[in-house]
Structures are given as structure tokens and as C-alpha cells.
Enzyme design. Structure first.
Site, PDB file in Angstrom:
ATOM      1  N   ARG A  84       0.895  -0.998   0.009  1.00 26.38           N
ATOM      2  CA  ARG A  84      -0.117   0.094  -0.032  1.00 26.38           C
ATOM      3  C   ARG A  84       0.914   1.098   0.024  1.00 26.38           C
ATOM      4  O   ARG A  84       2.236   1.345   0.174  1.00 26.38           O
ATOM      5  CB  ARG A  84      -0.902   0.089   1.252  1.00 26.38           C
ATOM      6  CG  ARG A  84      -1.844  -1.162   1.555  1.00 26.38           C
ATOM      7  CD  ARG A  84      -2.821  -0.950   2.569  1.00 26.38           C
ATOM      8  NE  ARG A  84      -1.901  -1.519   3.658  1.00 26.38           N
ATOM      9  CZ  ARG A  84      -1.841  -0.572   4.921  1.00 26.38           C
ATOM     10  NH1 ARG A  84      -2.155   0.582   4.954  1.00 26.38           N
ATOM     11  NH2 ARG A  84      -1.158  -1.423   6.045  1.00 26.38           N
ATOM     12  N   ARG A  89       0.259  -7.964   6.446  1.00 21.22           N
ATOM     13  CA  ARG A  89      -1.222  -8.461   6.425  1.00 21.22           C
ATOM     14  C   ARG A  89      -2.007  -8.317   5.274  1.00 21.22           C
ATOM     15  O   ARG A  89      -2.667  -9.421   4.865  1.00 21.22           O
ATOM     16  CB  ARG A  89      -1.911  -7.761   7.633  1.00 21.22           C
ATOM     17  CG  ARG A  89      -1.437  -7.940   9.016  1.00 21.22           C
ATOM     18  CD  ARG A  89      -2.050  -6.774  10.021  1.00 21.22           C
ATOM     19  NE  ARG A  89      -1.364  -5.458   9.571  1.00 21.22           N
ATOM     20  CZ  ARG A  89      -0.437  -4.896  10.371  1.00 21.22           C
ATOM     21  NH1 ARG A  89      -0.017  -5.363  11.267  1.00 21.22           N
ATOM     22  NH2 ARG A  89       0.093  -3.854   9.850  1.00 21.22           N
ATOM     23  N   ASN A  92       6.676 -10.255   8.694  1.00 19.97           N
ATOM     24  CA  ASN A  92       6.838  -9.130   9.501  1.00 19.97           C
ATOM     25  C   ASN A  92       8.208  -8.675   9.666  1.00 19.97           C
ATOM     26  O   ASN A  92       8.972  -9.470  10.292  1.00 19.97           O
ATOM     27  CB  ASN A  92       6.417  -9.694  10.939  1.00 19.97           C
ATOM     28  CG  ASN A  92       6.307  -8.615  11.926  1.00 19.97           C
ATOM     29  OD1 ASN A  92       6.750  -7.584  11.839  1.00 19.97           O
ATOM     30  ND2 ASN A  92       6.078  -9.202  13.191  1.00 19.97           N
ATOM     31  N   TYR A 138       2.700  11.196  18.741  1.00 15.32           N
ATOM     32  CA  TYR A 138       3.703  10.621  17.627  1.00 15.32           C
ATOM     33  C   TYR A 138       4.762  10.016  18.307  1.00 15.32           C
ATOM     34  O   TYR A 138       5.816   9.960  17.784  1.00 15.32           O
ATOM     35  CB  TYR A 138       4.100  11.698  16.762  1.00 15.32           C
ATOM     36  CG  TYR A 138       4.316  11.069  15.506  1.00 15.32           C
ATOM     37  CD1 TYR A 138       3.540  10.614  14.470  1.00 15.32           C
ATOM     38  CD2 TYR A 138       5.502  11.296  14.923  1.00 15.32           C
ATOM     39  CE1 TYR A 138       3.710  10.284  13.313  1.00 15.32           C
ATOM     40  CE2 TYR A 138       6.137  10.780  13.582  1.00 15.32           C
ATOM     41  CZ  TYR A 138       5.192  10.253  12.880  1.00 15.32           C
ATOM     42  OH  TYR A 138       5.824   9.711  11.593  1.00 15.32           O
ATOM     43  N   LYS A 158      11.997   7.023  14.281  1.00 14.42           N
ATOM     44  CA  LYS A 158      12.267   7.769  12.998  1.00 14.42           C
ATOM     45  C   LYS A 158      13.634   8.403  13.076  1.00 14.42           C
ATOM     46  O   LYS A 158      14.441   8.324  12.307  1.00 14.42           O
ATOM     47  CB  LYS A 158      11.409   8.514  12.225  1.00 14.42           C
ATOM     48  CG  LYS A 158       9.893   7.812  11.777  1.00 14.42           C
ATOM     49  CD  LYS A 158      10.287   6.800  10.778  1.00 14.42           C
ATOM     50  CE  LYS A 158       9.036   6.553  10.184  1.00 14.42           C
ATOM     51  NZ  LYS A 158       9.621   5.184   8.775  1.00 14.42           N
ATOM     52  N   ASP A 168      -1.605  11.965   2.657  1.00 13.63           N
ATOM     53  CA  ASP A 168      -2.928  11.295   2.792  1.00 13.63           C
ATOM     54  C   ASP A 168      -3.055   9.781   2.596  1.00 13.63           C
ATOM     55  O   ASP A 168      -3.883   9.507   1.770  1.00 13.63           O
ATOM     56  CB  ASP A 168      -4.245  12.329   2.535  1.00 13.63           C
ATOM     57  CG  ASP A 168      -5.483  11.844   3.069  1.00 13.63           C
ATOM     58  OD1 ASP A 168      -5.513  11.219   4.103  1.00 13.63           O
ATOM     59  OD2 ASP A 168      -6.392  12.487   2.641  1.00 13.63           O
TER      60      ASP A 168
HETATM   61  N1  LIG Z   1       1.840   9.228   5.265  1.00 13.55           N
HETATM   62  C1  LIG Z   1       2.773   9.996   5.783  1.00 13.55           C
HETATM   63  O1  LIG Z   1       2.335  11.010   6.094  1.00 13.55           O
HETATM   64  C2  LIG Z   1       4.067   9.807   5.701  1.00 13.55           C
HETATM   65  C3  LIG Z   1       4.823  10.994   5.831  1.00 13.55           C
HETATM   66  C4  LIG Z   1       6.207  10.842   5.788  1.00 13.55           C
HETATM   67  C5  LIG Z   1       6.773   9.426   5.600  1.00 13.55           C
HETATM   68  N2  LIG Z   1       6.206   8.447   5.737  1.00 13.55           N
HETATM   69  C6  LIG Z   1       6.801   7.412   5.845  1.00 13.55           C
HETATM   70  O2  LIG Z   1       6.584   6.509   4.663  1.00 13.55           O
HETATM   71  C7  LIG Z   1       6.461   5.040   4.851  1.00 13.55           C
HETATM   72  C8  LIG Z   1       4.966   4.437   3.975  1.00 13.55           C
HETATM   73  O3  LIG Z   1       4.119   5.196   4.741  1.00 13.55           O
HETATM   74  P1  LIG Z   1       2.563   5.017   4.221  1.00 13.55           P
HETATM   75  O4  LIG Z   1       1.894   6.365   4.600  1.00 13.55           O
HETATM   76  O5  LIG Z   1       2.677   4.465   2.692  1.00 13.55           O
HETATM   77  O6  LIG Z   1       2.114   3.886   5.174  1.00 13.55           O
HETATM   78  P2  LIG Z   1       0.882   2.826   4.864  1.00 13.55           P
HETATM   79  O7  LIG Z   1      -0.241   3.129   3.866  1.00 13.55           O
HETATM   80  O8  LIG Z   1       0.219   2.726   6.314  1.00 13.55           O
HETATM   81  O9  LIG Z   1       1.431   1.636   4.492  1.00 13.55           O
HETATM   82  C9  LIG Z   1       2.358   0.865   5.288  1.00 13.55           C
HETATM   83  C10 LIG Z   1       2.891  -0.521   4.526  1.00 13.55           C
HETATM   84  O10 LIG Z   1       3.718  -1.073   5.678  1.00 13.55           O
HETATM   85  C11 LIG Z   1       3.374  -2.494   5.599  1.00 13.55           C
HETATM   86  N3  LIG Z   1       3.757  -2.821   7.078  1.00 13.55           N
HETATM   87  C12 LIG Z   1       3.296  -2.392   8.102  1.00 13.55           C
HETATM   88  N4  LIG Z   1       3.734  -3.319   9.221  1.00 13.55           N
HETATM   89  C13 LIG Z   1       4.700  -4.174   8.589  1.00 13.55           C
HETATM   90  C14 LIG Z   1       5.480  -5.290   9.124  1.00 13.55           C
HETATM   91  N5  LIG Z   1       5.634  -5.467  10.653  1.00 13.55           N
HETATM   92  N6  LIG Z   1       6.163  -5.887   8.325  1.00 13.55           N
HETATM   93  C15 LIG Z   1       6.073  -5.773   6.829  1.00 13.55           C
HETATM   94  N7  LIG Z   1       5.376  -4.663   6.488  1.00 13.55           N
HETATM   95  C16 LIG Z   1       4.558  -4.117   7.324  1.00 13.55           C
HETATM   96  C17 LIG Z   1       1.905  -2.378   5.272  1.00 13.55           C
HETATM   97  O11 LIG Z   1       1.907  -3.762   4.962  1.00 13.55           O
HETATM   98  P3  LIG Z   1       0.176  -4.475   5.208  1.00 13.55           P
HETATM   99  O12 LIG Z   1      -0.752  -3.772   4.238  1.00 13.55           O
HETATM  100  O13 LIG Z   1       0.279  -5.778   4.822  1.00 13.55           O
HETATM  101  O14 LIG Z   1      -0.174  -4.048   6.698  1.00 13.55           O
HETATM  102  C18 LIG Z   1       1.817  -1.497   4.290  1.00 13.55           C
HETATM  103  O15 LIG Z   1       2.336  -1.769   3.102  1.00 13.55           O
HETATM  104  C19 LIG Z   1       6.519   4.885   6.294  1.00 13.55           C
HETATM  105  O16 LIG Z   1       7.843   4.643   6.609  1.00 13.55           O
HETATM  106  C20 LIG Z   1       6.140   6.121   6.765  1.00 13.55           C
HETATM  107  O17 LIG Z   1       6.872   6.453   8.147  1.00 13.55           O
HETATM  108  C21 LIG Z   1       4.641   8.558   5.686  1.00 13.55           C
END
Ligand SMILES: NC(=O)c1ccc[n+]([C@@H]2O[C@H](COP(=O)([O-])OP(=O)(O)OC[C@H]3O[C@@H](n4cnc5c(N)ncnc54)[C@H](OP(=O)(O)O)[C@@H]3O)[C@@H](O)[C@H]2O)c1
Length: 249
Positions: free
Chosen positions: A13, A36, A61, A150, A157, A187
Site C-alpha cells: 500500500r 497482513r 513481519n 507521535y 524515525k 494522505d
Molecule cells: N503517510 C505519511 O504522512 C508519511 C509521511 C512521511 C513519511 N512516511 C513514511 O512512509 C512510509 C510508508 O508510509 P505510508 O503512509 O505509505 O504507510 P501505509 O499506507 O500505512 O502502509 C504501510 C505499509 O507497511 C507495511 N507494514 C506495516 N507493518 C509491517 C510489518 N511489520 N512488516 C512488513 N510490512 C509492514 C504495510 O503492509 P500491510 O498492508 O500488509 O499491513 C503497508 O504496506 C513509512 O515509513 C512512513 O513513516 C509517511
């Protein structure tokens, strides 16, 4: 010659999925890792295969070092090489400090910080067989500034950013380039878990000097730059992609 290979953790995702597809467009075969969401991971794999690249699904995981080792054994068996590792998977417990328990801390640190160290060790062993590689981690503004609820993620991080500097030095002799990309609020599904989601979105919309919120693609473009040879002399850095938000109070 075999295609170059990239592992993107958490590519079922969000940012991970978009990064995996962007790397496939550049000719990489991709390891789609997830925890998951099998259906979403399969959808990512399908898009990669439509681009003519190989997609190899690995459920693991990343918060569990044994599972990390098994994942890398599978990667070695399937491809025998690794060129790029994007440390993207993240999770976290979003609560005020006085409500945090040890399990919340361990959960978040294991998935967000510990995973980078132990995946990087395994990645380095594979990368050095082929003369080197690139490692890019995802971080967020909570590593350097206060964000409500947070604490666990912000601290995890900060560890990612510090580890990025250490890895950059110790993996340099193996020709491995290590950096991180940090972003303002995007988002994605991740934001659904924030008790203060609306406030965060409102803040990002109103207070970003660049005039709009950060989008997934903004991070992906920076990741692609850091894995390109043009970024060879950038080491141990965290590039902030936030439209200038973190410069303001
Ligand atoms: N969204 C923001 O505002 C933002 C801003 C800056 C940086 N980031 C960083 O960008 C990265 C991705 O964020 P996102 O917003 O795309 O997150 P997201 O939509 O919540 O997706 C998280 C992903 O991580 C996987 N995941 C979670 N726990 C896991 C585990 N234990 N083992 C393997 N995979 C795992 C999930 O897999 P499942 O689908 O199988 O659970 C999913 O594919 C993160 O490091 C986040 O901190 C995000």
C-alpha cells in the site's frame, strides 16, 4: 544479464506500493513485501507484472529478525542478487506519552527501527556479491519536531536517521550508498490511524510554503534520485520533502 532487483518493504500500500511500481518502470524486478494485506500486495504485484517485470511476493513481519532472515533466504534463492533496498514498512502506536506501554514502544521500534539494521545487514551481504547497491529509508518530520501522539514513531524515525548515518559509513567500503527520505504529512492509509488526522491535514494544507500538501509521488521521485548513480556522493543524509513545512514553527 539478469535484471536489477529491488526490495521494497511494505509495498502492499501507500508510498511503498508507488515506489515498487516506479522502480519496476525503471526495469527492476521487485520483491513485494507485506505483513497482513495479501490482496493489496497481489494487486501491487499484478501492476508490476503488467510492466513486464518480475514481482516476487514475500509475506514477512519485518519487526521479527527471524522473519527478516527467512525473507532474505527466499530473495537469494529466487534472484541471487539485490541492488536496491527501500526500508519503507512502518507501524506505530499513536498515544500521549502517559498512555504509552512497553509493548507499544517495542512494537514500533521493532518494525520501524530494528528492521532497518537487520534488513540492511542481510541486504549488504547480497549487494556486495554484485559489487554494491543502494539503501533508502523512509522517515517523517516527527523525528525532528514535536507531533501530537507521535512519540513512539517520532523516536523510531530519529533512530532510522541516525542508523542511516552509521550504515552509510560502514557499508561504504562495500559500495553501498545509504540515505533516507523524510516527508511531511501525506494522505495515505497511515493517516487514518491518527486521532488528530483532520488537524494534521488542515495544517499541511494551510501551512506548507510550497502551497500544497506533499503527495506520494514527491517522495517517490526523491527515492528514485537517491537510488540513481547521480546521487553517488550523497551519503547518510535524510532529504526532507515537505514543501518547506518544517522550516516554519
Ligand atoms: N503517510 C505519511 O504522512 C508519511 C509521511 C512521511 C513519511 N512516511 C513514511 O512512509 C512510509 C510508508 O508510509 P505510508 O503512509 O505509505 O504507510 P501505509 O499506507 O500505512 O502502509 C504501510 C505499509 O507497511 C507495511 N507494514 C506495516 N507493518 C509491517 C510489518 N511489520 N512488516 C512488513 N510490512 C509492514 C504495510 O503492509 P500491510 O498492508 O500488509 O499491513 C503497508 O504496506 C513509512 O515509513 C512512513 O513513516 C509517511
Amino acid at each position: 544479464m539478469s535484471n536489477k532487483v529491488a526490495l521494497v518493504t511494505g509495498s502492499s500500500r501507500g508510498v511503498g506500493k508507488a515506489t515498487a511500481i516506479a522502480l519496476a518502470k525503471q526495469g527492476y524486478d521487485i520483491i513485494v513485501n507485506y505483513a497482513r494485506s495479501k490482496k493489496s500486495a497481489l494487486a501491487t504485484a499484478e501492476e508490476i507484472e503488467k510492466l513486464g517485470q518480475k514481482a516476487f511476493l514475500v509475506r514477512a513481519n519485518v519487526g521479527d529478525v527471524e522473519k527478516i532472515k527467512l525473507m532474505f533466504e527466499q530473495i537469494e534463492e529466487e534472484f541471487g542478487r539485490l541492488d536496491v533496498f527501500v526500508n519503507n514498512a512502518a507501524s506505530g502506536v499513536l498515544r500521549p506519552i502517559m498512555e504509552l506501554e512497553e509493548t507499544h514502544w517495542n512494537w514500533t521500534m521493532n518494525i520501524n527501527s530494528k528492521a532497518l539494521l537487520f534488513c540492511a545487514q542481510e541486504a549488504a551481504k547480497l549487494m556486495e556479491k554484485n559489487g554494491g547497491g543502494k539503501i533508502v529509508s523512509l522517515s517523517s518530520l516527527g523525528s525532528i519536531r514535536y507531533l501530537e501522539n507521535y512519540t513512539t514513531v517520532g523516536v523510531s524515525k530519529a533512530a532510522v536517521e541516525a542508523l542511516t548515518r552509521y550504515l552509510a559509513v560502514e557499508l561504504a567500503p562495500k559500495n553501498i550508498v545509504v540515505n533516507a527520505v523524510s516527508g511531511g504529512a501525506i494522505d495515505t492509509d497511515a493517516l487514518q490511524h491518527f486521532p488528530n488526522r483532520e488537524e494534521l491535514l488542515e495544517d499541511a494544507r494551510k501551512n506548507t510554503p510550497a502551497g500544497r500538501m506533499v503527495e506520494i509521488d514527491d517522495l517517490v521521485k526523491t527515492i528514485l534520485f537517491l537510488v540513481s548513480d547521480d546521487a553517488w556522493m550523497i551519503r547518510g543524509q535524510t532529504i526532507i520533502v515537505d514543501g518547506g513545512r518544517s522550516i516554519l514553527v
